[in-house]
Design an enzyme around this catalytic site. Structure first.
Site, PDB file in Angstrom:
ATOM      1  N   ASP A  54      20.039  10.457  -6.524  1.00 21.28           N
ATOM      2  CA  ASP A  54      20.193  11.319  -5.348  1.00 21.28           C
ATOM      3  C   ASP A  54      21.443  12.192  -5.444  1.00 21.28           C
ATOM      4  O   ASP A  54      21.998  12.607  -4.417  1.00 21.28           O
ATOM      5  CB  ASP A  54      20.295  10.471  -4.068  1.00 21.28           C
ATOM      6  CG  ASP A  54      18.984   9.786  -3.720  1.00 21.28           C
ATOM      7  OD1 ASP A  54      17.962  10.064  -4.376  1.00 21.28           O
ATOM      8  OD2 ASP A  54      18.988   8.969  -2.773  1.00 21.28           O
ATOM      9  N   HIS A  91      13.692  12.366  -5.499  1.00 20.44           N
ATOM     10  CA  HIS A  91      12.937  12.714  -4.289  1.00 20.44           C
ATOM     11  C   HIS A  91      12.230  14.059  -4.450  1.00 20.44           C
ATOM     12  O   HIS A  91      12.737  14.968  -5.114  1.00 20.44           O
ATOM     13  CB  HIS A  91      13.856  12.812  -3.059  1.00 20.44           C
ATOM     14  CG  HIS A  91      14.364  11.496  -2.573  1.00 20.44           C
ATOM     15  ND1 HIS A  91      13.652  10.699  -1.701  1.00 20.44           N
ATOM     16  CD2 HIS A  91      15.518  10.832  -2.838  1.00 20.44           C
ATOM     17  CE1 HIS A  91      14.349   9.594  -1.441  1.00 20.44           C
ATOM     18  NE2 HIS A  91      15.487   9.652  -2.114  1.00 20.44           N
ATOM     19  N   HIS A  96      21.957   4.042  -8.122  1.00 17.90           N
ATOM     20  CA  HIS A  96      22.845   3.713  -7.009  1.00 17.90           C
ATOM     21  C   HIS A  96      22.207   2.661  -6.114  1.00 17.90           C
ATOM     22  O   HIS A  96      21.048   2.308  -6.290  1.00 17.90           O
ATOM     23  CB  HIS A  96      23.286   4.955  -6.234  1.00 17.90           C
ATOM     24  CG  HIS A  96      22.209   5.662  -5.468  1.00 17.90           C
ATOM     25  ND1 HIS A  96      21.119   6.265  -6.065  1.00 17.90           N
ATOM     26  CD2 HIS A  96      22.058   5.881  -4.132  1.00 17.90           C
ATOM     27  CE1 HIS A  96      20.355   6.815  -5.133  1.00 17.90           C
ATOM     28  NE2 HIS A  96      20.902   6.591  -3.946  1.00 17.90           N
ATOM     29  N   ASP A 156      16.102   2.311  -1.061  1.00 20.77           N
ATOM     30  CA  ASP A 156      14.899   2.973  -1.573  1.00 20.77           C
ATOM     31  C   ASP A 156      14.978   3.200  -3.086  1.00 20.77           C
ATOM     32  O   ASP A 156      14.067   3.785  -3.681  1.00 20.77           O
ATOM     33  CB  ASP A 156      14.628   4.295  -0.830  1.00 20.77           C
ATOM     34  CG  ASP A 156      15.734   5.316  -0.977  1.00 20.77           C
ATOM     35  OD1 ASP A 156      16.923   4.928  -0.962  1.00 20.77           O
ATOM     36  OD2 ASP A 156      15.418   6.520  -1.108  1.00 20.77           O
ATOM     37  N   HIS A 157      16.053   2.708  -3.711  1.00 17.86           N
ATOM     38  CA  HIS A 157      16.190   2.778  -5.175  1.00 17.86           C
ATOM     39  C   HIS A 157      16.209   1.400  -5.828  1.00 17.86           C
ATOM     40  O   HIS A 157      15.940   1.288  -7.020  1.00 17.86           O
ATOM     41  CB  HIS A 157      17.459   3.560  -5.556  1.00 17.86           C
ATOM     42  CG  HIS A 157      17.389   4.992  -5.117  1.00 17.86           C
ATOM     43  ND1 HIS A 157      17.221   6.039  -5.985  1.00 17.86           N
ATOM     44  CD2 HIS A 157      17.411   5.538  -3.871  1.00 17.86           C
ATOM     45  CE1 HIS A 157      17.153   7.174  -5.307  1.00 17.86           C
ATOM     46  NE2 HIS A 157      17.275   6.892  -4.020  1.00 17.86           N
ATOM     47  N   HIS A 211      21.295   2.315  -2.917  1.00 16.10           N
ATOM     48  CA  HIS A 211      20.461   2.473  -1.718  1.00 16.10           C
ATOM     49  C   HIS A 211      19.124   1.738  -1.859  1.00 16.10           C
ATOM     50  O   HIS A 211      18.528   1.694  -2.925  1.00 16.10           O
ATOM     51  CB  HIS A 211      20.232   3.959  -1.419  1.00 16.10           C
ATOM     52  CG  HIS A 211      21.439   4.621  -0.815  1.00 16.10           C
ATOM     53  ND1 HIS A 211      21.655   5.976  -0.866  1.00 16.10           N
ATOM     54  CD2 HIS A 211      22.500   4.090  -0.148  1.00 16.10           C
ATOM     55  CE1 HIS A 211      22.797   6.265  -0.250  1.00 16.10           C
ATOM     56  NE2 HIS A 211      23.331   5.133   0.187  1.00 16.10           N
ATOM     57  N   HIS A 227      27.338  11.193  -3.402  1.00 21.74           N
ATOM     58  CA  HIS A 227      26.301  10.641  -2.516  1.00 21.74           C
ATOM     59  C   HIS A 227      26.663   9.194  -2.169  1.00 21.74           C
ATOM     60  O   HIS A 227      26.624   8.795  -1.006  1.00 21.74           O
ATOM     61  CB  HIS A 227      24.958  10.728  -3.231  1.00 21.74           C
ATOM     62  CG  HIS A 227      23.815  10.126  -2.490  1.00 21.74           C
ATOM     63  ND1 HIS A 227      23.333  10.650  -1.309  1.00 21.74           N
ATOM     64  CD2 HIS A 227      23.051   9.027  -2.739  1.00 21.74           C
ATOM     65  CE1 HIS A 227      22.316   9.905  -0.884  1.00 21.74           C
ATOM     66  NE2 HIS A 227      22.133   8.913  -1.730  1.00 21.74           N
TER      67      HIS A 227
END
Ligand SMILES: [Zn+2]
Length: 256
Positions: free
Chosen positions: A131, A169, A56, A60-61, A58, A114
Site C-alpha cells: 500500500d 489494491h 506490512h 487485509d494483508h 494491516h 503508510h
C-alpha cells in the site's frame, strides 16, 4: 534467472493477493489478507505454497497467514514488526530474500509512510509495493510523515522504468479522477484515465502498471513537477517542491 509468473487473486472488495510461480509446482504468495481465495487459486492451478511474503502488518494483508501456514507449513518473510505474528524471518533494507524452491530472489526496500515498517520487494522486473505506491496514487499516511513517504517514493521511482508495479489494491479509477483534478492538462494522465476506465468497464484489472508510466501520471511521484507544485499551492501557498507538495496533495486526496 527464472521468469516469474504473477497471478492476481482478488480478495475482499478491491485487494489483490499476488501468487508468484516459475512454471513448477511451487508458488509464493504476497500479502494474503484472506486464506480462502488463496486455497481456491492454488487448488485450481495445482500449486503448493512454498513461501509467504508480507509488505506490512494491516489485517487485509496478513489475515490469511495463520491458516495458510497451518495448511502448507510455508515460511513467512516480512518486515520487522511485532504486529506481524508467526514470522520466520524479519527483513531489512538492502537484504536479499531468496524464495525457497522457486529460485526467485528479491531485494528488500524499506518504504515507511503508510505504516512505519512497510517494505517492498523488487526483483525479476517486478515490484511488490503493498500500500505504498498505487497505480496513479499512493497509500494514506497512517504512521509516517510526508518526508518519509517522499523518501520512500523516491526509492521506488529510481528503479528501472520498465519495472512492473504490483500494488495491493484496485484503486486506479478513483485515483485517476483525483489526479486529473491535480493535473488536468497532463496528456499522459488523460490517456491513462481513458484506458483505465475502458479496462474497468470491461471488468479487467488495471494492475500491474509500468513504473515509467507511473512517473508520467502519478501525482505522488510528481511532487517536484511545477504543475503539481502549482496545484498544491492553491491549497497552501507555501508548498515547496517535494515533501510539502506531497503533504498537500495527500491531505487533498484524503478528503476528495
Ligand atoms: Zn495497508
Amino acid at each position: 534467472m527464472p521468469e516469474v509468473i504473477v497471478t492476481a487473486v482478488p480478495a475482499f472488495t478491491d485487494n489483490y493477493i499476488w501468487v508468484l510461480s516459475t512454471g513448477g509446482a511451487e508458488c509464493a504468495v504476497v500479502d494474503p489478507g484472506d486464506a480462502e481465495p488463496v486455497f481456491s487459486a492454488l487448488r485450481r492451478d495445482g500449486l503448493e505454497l512454498a513461501c509467504i511474503l508480507l509488505t506490512h502488518h494491516h489485517a487485509d494483508h496478513i489475515g490469511g497467514v495463520a491458516r495458510l501456514v497451518d495448511a502448507y507449513g510455508a515460511p513467512v518473510f516480512g518486515p520487522h514488526d511485532p504486529r506481524i505474528p508467526g514470522q520466520t524471518r524479519s527483513l531489512h533494507e538492502g537484504e536479499r530474500v531468496e524464495v525457497p524452491l522457486l529460485g526467485l530472489e528479491f531485494e528488500v526496500i524499506e518504504v515507511p509512510g503508510h505504516t512505519s515498517t512497510h517494505i517492498a520487494f523488487h526483483g525479476h522486473g517486478c515490484l511488490f509495493c503493498g500500500d505504498t505506491l498505487f497505480s496513479v496514487g499512493c497509500g494514506r499516511l497512517f504512521e509516517g510523515t510526508p518526508e518519509q513517504m517522499q523518501a520512500s517514493l523516491d526509492k521506488l521511482a529510481a528503479l528501472p522504468p520498465d519495472t512492473r508495479v504490483f500494488c495491493a489494491h484496485e484503486y486506479t479509477l478513483a485515483n485517476c479522477d483525483f489526479a486529473l483534478e491535480v493535473e488536468p492538462s497532463n496528456a499522459a494522465l488523460r490517456r491513462r484515465a481513458s484506458a483505465v476506465e475502458a479496462a474497468r468497464v470491461a471488468g479487467r484489472s488495471t494492475v500491474p502498471s509500468e513504473l515509467g508510466e507511473e512517473l508520467a501520471v502519478n501525482p505522488f511521484l510528481r511532487s517536484r513537477e511545477p504543475s503539481v507544485v502549482r496545484a498544491a499551492r492553491r491549497r497552501n501557498p507555501l508548498a515547496q517542491p517535494g515533501a510539502s507538495t506531497l503533504a498537500e496533495i495527500r491531505a487533498w486526496k484524503d478528503a476528495f
